[in-house]
Design a protein around this motif. Structure first.
Motif, PDB file in Angstrom:
ATOM      1  N   ARG A 106       0.904  -1.239   0.115  1.00 22.19           N
ATOM      2  CA  ARG A 106      -0.041   0.044  -0.141  1.00 22.19           C
ATOM      3  C   ARG A 106       0.943   1.069   0.160  1.00 22.19           C
ATOM      4  O   ARG A 106       0.454   2.276  -0.623  1.00 22.19           O
ATOM      5  N   GLN A 107       1.996   1.187   0.748  1.00 19.05           N
ATOM      6  CA  GLN A 107       2.897   2.466   0.847  1.00 19.05           C
ATOM      7  C   GLN A 107       3.521   2.772  -0.502  1.00 19.05           C
ATOM      8  O   GLN A 107       3.702   3.723  -0.994  1.00 19.05           O
ATOM      9  N   LYS A 108       3.965   1.666  -1.062  1.00 21.49           N
ATOM     10  CA  LYS A 108       4.526   1.623  -2.461  1.00 21.49           C
ATOM     11  C   LYS A 108       3.554   2.272  -3.718  1.00 21.49           C
ATOM     12  O   LYS A 108       4.084   3.309  -4.330  1.00 21.49           O
ATOM     13  N   HIS A 109       2.468   1.983  -3.420  1.00 21.75           N
ATOM     14  CA  HIS A 109       1.511   2.345  -4.362  1.00 21.75           C
ATOM     15  C   HIS A 109       0.903   3.808  -4.231  1.00 21.75           C
ATOM     16  O   HIS A 109       0.921   4.791  -4.938  1.00 21.75           O
ATOM     17  N   ALA A 110       1.026   4.138  -2.876  1.00 22.43           N
ATOM     18  CA  ALA A 110       0.571   5.549  -2.295  1.00 22.43           C
ATOM     19  C   ALA A 110       1.710   6.587  -2.849  1.00 22.43           C
ATOM     20  O   ALA A 110       1.443   7.535  -3.577  1.00 22.43           O
ATOM     21  N   ASN A 111       3.022   5.913  -2.690  1.00 18.15           N
ATOM     22  CA  ASN A 111       4.208   6.800  -3.104  1.00 18.15           C
ATOM     23  C   ASN A 111       4.375   6.860  -4.567  1.00 18.15           C
ATOM     24  O   ASN A 111       4.624   8.077  -5.027  1.00 18.15           O
ATOM     25  N   ASP A 112       3.779   5.676  -5.375  1.00 21.27           N
ATOM     26  CA  ASP A 112       3.857   6.032  -6.727  1.00 21.27           C
ATOM     27  C   ASP A 112       2.891   7.170  -7.363  1.00 21.27           C
ATOM     28  O   ASP A 112       3.001   7.675  -8.168  1.00 21.27           O
ATOM     29  N   ARG A 113       1.717   7.057  -6.776  1.00 20.83           N
ATOM     30  CA  ARG A 113       0.689   7.946  -7.065  1.00 20.83           C
ATOM     31  C   ARG A 113       1.028   9.372  -6.812  1.00 20.83           C
ATOM     32  O   ARG A 113       0.912  10.217  -7.426  1.00 20.83           O
ATOM     33  N   ASN A 114       1.751   9.465  -5.396  1.00 13.51           N
ATOM     34  CA  ASN A 114       2.152  10.981  -5.119  1.00 13.51           C
ATOM     35  C   ASN A 114       3.303  11.450  -6.054  1.00 13.51           C
ATOM     36  O   ASN A 114       3.139  12.388  -6.437  1.00 13.51           O
ATOM     37  N   GLU A 115       4.105  10.531  -6.448  1.00 12.66           N
ATOM     38  CA  GLU A 115       4.956  11.046  -7.436  1.00 12.66           C
ATOM     39  C   GLU A 115       4.494  11.420  -8.833  1.00 12.66           C
ATOM     40  O   GLU A 115       4.722  12.172  -9.390  1.00 12.66           O
ATOM     41  N   LYS A 116       3.617  10.478  -9.266  1.00 13.71           N
ATOM     42  CA  LYS A 116       2.899  10.781 -10.633  1.00 13.71           C
ATOM     43  C   LYS A 116       1.922  12.261 -10.535  1.00 13.71           C
ATOM     44  O   LYS A 116       2.029  12.845 -11.400  1.00 13.71           O
TER      45      LYS A 116
END
Length: 158
Positions: free
Chosen positions: A44-54
């Motif tokens: 979940r953290q990895k996907h949240a970080n990817d979303r934030n970077e995008k």
């Protein structure tokens, strides 16, 4: 004892009691549960970080378009000078990397920055991402301005 004075061997299989099995299985189940919770949290953290970077990279697109509009607004009577373009880039969280003016055209390369939150099990940190854009402004045959914006895959400047 057998009639020869030795202890008789017993071929009996013993089954541990249910309480003993529970005592053996409880730590194993607890470890598996803890591992699965950690794996899910990491995912979940990895996907949240990817979303934030995008999202931060999408903000660089907005900054680039805003920069382009400001340069066009300042280029009505002629192209703005390098320091003016540098100031426009800095107002839009960018850094002017290159500036070239020749005859009827102005080309610039600008690196735009955006911040986002990067979370981990140890807390939240603020990260920065960037994207470079190449801008080309040209005068057309009627004296109007034509612009072309190209996102670059790499910024060759540190």
């Amino acid at each position: 004892m057998s009639d020869h004075g030795t202890v008789a061997r017993q071929d009996r299989v013993t089954v541990p009691s249910p309480g003993c099995l529970a005592a053996l299985m409880a730590p194993i189940v607890a470890v598996l549960l803890a591992i699965s919770v950690l794996v899910i949290m990491h995912y979940r953290q990895k996907h949240a970080n990817d979303r934030n970077e995008k999202e931060a990279l999408r903000r660089t697109v907005t900054l680039a378009l805003s920069y382009e509009r400001d340069v066009l607004a300042n280029a009505r009577d002629g192209y703005p000078g390098q320091e003016a373009v540098r100031g426009i880039a800095e107002r839009h969280d960018g850094r002017l990397i290159s500036y070239a003016q020749s005859g009827g055209s102005l080309t610039t390369t600008v690196r735009f920055f955006a911040e986002y939150e990067d979370t981990s099990m140890f807390g939240v940190s603020h990260s920065r991402t960037h994207r470079c854009y190449f801008f080309e402004f040209r005068r057309d045959a009627k004296g109007g301005l034509q612009e072309r914006t190209t996102p670059l895959e790499k910024c060759d400047v540190a």
